[in-house]
Design an enzyme around this catalytic site. Structure first.
Site, PDB file in Angstrom:
ATOM      1  N   ILE A 176       0.809  -1.152  -0.159  1.00  0.00           N
ATOM      2  CA  ILE A 176       0.142   0.000  -0.119  1.00  0.00           C
ATOM      3  C   ILE A 176       0.878   1.251   0.036  1.00  0.00           C
ATOM      4  O   ILE A 176       0.720   2.157  -0.761  1.00  0.00           O
ATOM      5  CB  ILE A 176      -1.110  -0.165   1.128  1.00  0.00           C
ATOM      6  CG1 ILE A 176      -1.764  -1.218   1.163  1.00  0.00           C
ATOM      7  CG2 ILE A 176      -2.113   1.185   1.265  1.00  0.00           C
ATOM      8  CD1 ILE A 176      -2.840  -1.319   2.339  1.00  0.00           C
ATOM      9  N   ASP A 179      14.255   1.693  11.075  1.00  0.00           N
ATOM     10  CA  ASP A 179      13.200   0.727  11.711  1.00  0.00           C
ATOM     11  C   ASP A 179      12.498   1.531  12.942  1.00  0.00           C
ATOM     12  O   ASP A 179      12.824   2.185  13.629  1.00  0.00           O
ATOM     13  CB  ASP A 179      14.223  -0.315  12.433  1.00  0.00           C
ATOM     14  CG  ASP A 179      13.148  -1.611  12.714  1.00  0.00           C
ATOM     15  OD1 ASP A 179      13.475  -2.570  12.207  1.00  0.00           O
ATOM     16  OD2 ASP A 179      12.315  -1.550  13.598  1.00  0.00           O
ATOM     17  N   TYR A 205      -2.939  -9.566  15.639  1.00  0.00           N
ATOM     18  CA  TYR A 205      -2.742  -8.654  14.699  1.00  0.00           C
ATOM     19  C   TYR A 205      -3.948  -7.394  14.842  1.00  0.00           C
ATOM     20  O   TYR A 205      -3.683  -6.472  14.838  1.00  0.00           O
ATOM     21  CB  TYR A 205      -2.962  -9.217  13.215  1.00  0.00           C
ATOM     22  CG  TYR A 205      -3.213  -8.279  12.063  1.00  0.00           C
ATOM     23  CD1 TYR A 205      -2.297  -7.310  11.791  1.00  0.00           C
ATOM     24  CD2 TYR A 205      -4.561  -8.379  11.375  1.00  0.00           C
ATOM     25  CE1 TYR A 205      -2.621  -6.162  10.893  1.00  0.00           C
ATOM     26  CE2 TYR A 205      -4.712  -7.424  10.367  1.00  0.00           C
ATOM     27  CZ  TYR A 205      -3.816  -6.217  10.055  1.00  0.00           C
ATOM     28  OH  TYR A 205      -3.848  -5.620   9.121  1.00  0.00           O
ATOM     29  N   LYS A 251      -3.887  -3.468  16.144  1.00  0.00           N
ATOM     30  CA  LYS A 251      -4.355  -2.412  15.245  1.00  0.00           C
ATOM     31  C   LYS A 251      -5.419  -1.598  16.390  1.00  0.00           C
ATOM     32  O   LYS A 251      -5.211  -0.465  16.259  1.00  0.00           O
ATOM     33  CB  LYS A 251      -4.824  -2.517  14.107  1.00  0.00           C
ATOM     34  CG  LYS A 251      -3.838  -3.330  13.185  1.00  0.00           C
ATOM     35  CD  LYS A 251      -3.240  -2.290  12.450  1.00  0.00           C
ATOM     36  CE  LYS A 251      -2.096  -2.723  11.520  1.00  0.00           C
ATOM     37  NZ  LYS A 251      -1.163  -1.874  10.887  1.00  0.00           N
ATOM     38  N   ASN A 276     -10.577  -5.795   2.451  1.00  0.00           N
ATOM     39  CA  ASN A 276      -9.450  -6.296   1.744  1.00  0.00           C
ATOM     40  C   ASN A 276      -8.683  -5.707   0.809  1.00  0.00           C
ATOM     41  O   ASN A 276      -9.444  -5.559  -0.245  1.00  0.00           O
ATOM     42  CB  ASN A 276      -9.873  -7.866   1.315  1.00  0.00           C
ATOM     43  CG  ASN A 276      -9.919  -8.853   2.680  1.00  0.00           C
ATOM     44  OD1 ASN A 276     -10.874  -8.443   3.551  1.00  0.00           O
ATOM     45  ND2 ASN A 276      -9.100  -9.823   2.731  1.00  0.00           N
TER      46      ASN A 276
END
Ligand code: UDP
Length: 331
Positions: free
Chosen positions: A19, A57, A147, A151, A176
């Site tokens: 993305i 990082d 996961y 978020k 998705n």
């Protein structure tokens, strides 16, 4: 700060990923100044064609300080997440460390450098097992895996930041993400590939490769999981609109991004067969840990407040752009 009248300076964390690379390209195409921050752990150097690149990082505060010192940014886009649901179940530490601690480090660096506008990649996985057919942003939040929880924790942190520090954010709960830039110079590439549409196309292209369908006894019409596939360019359009929105509306905001149409795994296979003109070989396998049976978005809020409407509303057209990329991927 309006993206159509001004040249903005934007930091894209994770700009070497799927993305992030499409976002960097779109921002550049609109004439904005792009700086990419990425550790190249899952992204690709070959996707870094737009803007200046700073290797670093999120887990290293010095790297972030260096990046945030390099320019005065108008806003930060944060795509640097670990995203594989099943990995998050096996390795929760890595997911919380990168997705939560790493994001906190980024937010601290932003505050140190007085950057107050943040656009964050969240996920439909924050909803867990749906209690509505079409999910609005006020659906209960009950992620099924680390996961999704990683978020959700960041979303909650951003609410607290808005109250305490006048910090402005937009969280996008992607359904998705799919497809590729129509010219196929960049596209979706993960190693190993875990996502459905790339795996379907690879099974169609590579001789002897068979798709694994994870689960065929979900409570859905054909027993396979139902998802809402939204084109990558539509997702990027929403991010650009978010920058304009933050210029007018302070606080922490949350929007779903989806097409509002649910397709089962078998529906996607059929659509891909039409696009490629080939039969997709597959086997049914046991369910994956942490998969929700059905995730379909109501994106009315993004439509009403951001003026966002997805341009790719046909699944075959979405798959076509992905197929163009997968036939001859540059990386
Ligand atoms: N899926 C599948 N085979 C694959 C990859 C995915 O059957 O090789 C299924 C998966 O179980 C889920 C849907 O396809 O129901 C979408 O999975 P993906 O990993 O693309 O996205 P997610 O919804 O997990 O974010």
């Amino acid at each position: 700060m309006s993206s159509s009248d001004n040249k903005l300076s934007l930091l894209v964390c994770g700009g070497a990923g799927y993305i992030g690379s499409h976002m960097s390209r779109m921002l550049s195409d609109y004439g904005h100044e792009v700086t990419v921050f990425d550790n190249l752990s899952t992204g690709y150097a070959d996707a870094l064609k737009w803007g200046e690149f700073i290797k670093g990082d999120l887990r290293n505060p010095d790297d972030l300080d260096k990046a945030l010192s390099s320019k005065k940014f108008d806003a930060v886009f944060h795509f640097s997440g670990l995203i594989v649901v099943s990995d998050s179940v096996q390795q929760p530490y890595q997911y919380y460390d990168n997705n939560v601690t790493g994001t906190l480090n980024l937010l601290r660096a932003m505050r140190n450098h007085d950057v107050k506008n943040f656009v964050f990649s969240s996920t439909a996985a924050v909803y867990g097992d749906p209690v509505m057919d079409i999910i609005t942003e006020d659906h209960p939040l009950s992620p099924l895996n680390p996961y999704g929880r990683s978020k959700l924790y960041v979303e909650e942190i951003l609410e607290d930041y808005a109250k305490a520090y006048n910090f402005n954010s937009v969280c996008f709960r992607y359904f998705n993400a799919a497809g590729a830039h129509p010219d196929a110079l960049i596209g979706e590439a993960h190693k190993p590939e875990t996502h459905l549409i790339p795996n379907i196309l690879l099974s169609s292209i590579e001789k002897g490769r068979k798709l694994k369908i994870f689960g065929n006894d979900y409570p859905t019409p054909d027993g396979t999981c139902v998802r809402d596939y939204i084109h990558i360019q539509d997702i990027c359009d929403a991010h650009l609109a978010a920058v304009d929105y933050l210029a007018k509306e302070q606080g922490a905001h949350i929007f779903n991004l989806g097409n509002g149409n649910g397709f089962s795994v078998l529906d996607v296979i059929n659509a891909a067969s039409e696009v490629t003109g080939r039969k997709i070989p597959y086997d049914f396998e046991p369910k994956r840990d942490g998969d929700s049976p059905r995730l379909v978005a109501d994106s009315t809020k993004a439509h009403n407040l951001l003026g966002w409407t997805p341009k790719y509303d046909d699944l075959r057209e979405i798959i076509e752009t992905a197929y163009r990329w997968h036939k001859n991927p540059a990386y």
